[in-house]
Design an enzyme around this catalytic site. Structure first.
Site, PDB file in Angstrom:
ATOM      1  N   GLY A  90     -10.334  40.057 -27.749  1.00 50.47           N
ATOM      2  CA  GLY A  90     -10.275  41.412 -27.210  1.00 50.47           C
ATOM      3  C   GLY A  90     -11.258  41.658 -26.084  1.00 50.47           C
ATOM      4  O   GLY A  90     -11.383  42.778 -25.596  1.00 50.47           O
ATOM      5  N   HIS A  91     -11.973  40.637 -25.661  1.00 50.09           N
ATOM      6  CA  HIS A  91     -12.997  40.835 -24.613  1.00 50.09           C
ATOM      7  C   HIS A  91     -12.842  39.735 -23.557  1.00 50.09           C
ATOM      8  O   HIS A  91     -13.566  38.755 -23.576  1.00 50.09           O
ATOM      9  CB  HIS A  91     -14.387  40.782 -25.235  1.00 50.09           C
ATOM     10  CG  HIS A  91     -15.482  41.232 -24.302  1.00 50.09           C
ATOM     11  ND1 HIS A  91     -16.004  40.439 -23.322  1.00 50.09           N
ATOM     12  CD2 HIS A  91     -16.136  42.406 -24.206  1.00 50.09           C
ATOM     13  CE1 HIS A  91     -16.953  41.077 -22.673  1.00 50.09           C
ATOM     14  NE2 HIS A  91     -17.054  42.285 -23.179  1.00 50.09           N
TER      15      HIS A  91
END
Lengths: 85, 135
Positions: free
Chosen positions: B44-45
């Protein structure tokens, strides 16, 4: 104010980033921790490192710290006593 | 060869040190972390462009700093007490072999100050000063 005491106060202000504070606003007898200047344990480590760097004096343990950090006056006396001539 | 799980209490997915290359307790540690595609936070990053969050670079330095302690840290309560002058100069990507260098600046009353630097193939990615408290 003695030269050494003034330098101790300047070191405290610089090392702890007490911006806007002047040496004569720190009372000689006021406790550094708790009431007084209200410093914490991180400040204590910064002071230990600053004292070693500026004055070449080591504060070896908490017992020595208790004695040295009572007040600016106590710290100045501690440095004067342990500093190599 | 330093036995990492024997020294640090951290475990997957939060053990962020793979190897200890140099170790002089109380003075200096150099460790390594290989960033893989499987790191959970990279999902997610960011979705389109995976890169290591800057705060995790700080955590890597803190964990590497754990090896400055001579004794294993199991059972010891050790906390990050402060971060000063953190600079993130370039991102770390999957596939990067990160070099984690920490030098002890001093210690007093259970509190240690250390200077850390993360680099990859000679490129500086992050520098910071950390304060670690041991109870």
């Amino acid at each position: 104010m003695t030269d050494l005491k003034l330098r101790v106060k300047e070191m405290i202000i610089e090392r702890l980033k007490l911006e806007g504070m002047a040496p004569d606003q720190i009372e000689d007898q006021a406790p550094l921790f708790g009431e007084g200047l209200g410093l914490d344990s991180i400040d204590a480590l910064e002071l230990v490192l600053g004292i070693e760097q500026v004055f070449g004096v080591k504060i070896e343990d908490e017992a020595a710290g208790m004695k040295a950090f009572k007040s600016v006056q106590a710290l100045t006396d501690f440095i004067a006593e342990h500093r190599k001539a | 060869m330093t036995d990492i799980p024997a020294h640090l209490p951290h475990r997957y997915p939060f053990l962020l040190v793979d190897r200890v290359l140099e170790r002089e307790p109380g003075v200096r540690v150099v460790a390594e972390k290989l960033v893989t595609n499987g790191e959970p936070y990279l999902q997610g990053h960011f979705a389109e462009r995976p890169l290591v969050p800057g705060v995790l670079l700080l955590e890597m330095l803190a964990q590497a700093g754990g090896f400055l302690e001579a004794e294993p840290l199991h059972g010891a309560a050790i906390f990050l007490a402060g971060v000063q002058d953190a600079r993130f100069k370039a991102p770390a990507f999957p596939g990067d072999r990160l070099r984690l260098e920490v030098d002890a600046e001093g210690a007093f009353a259970g509190l240690m100050k250390l200077k850390g630097a993360v680099s990859c193939e000679g490129r500086g990615l992050c520098t910071a000063t950390l304060l670690v408290k041991r109870l």
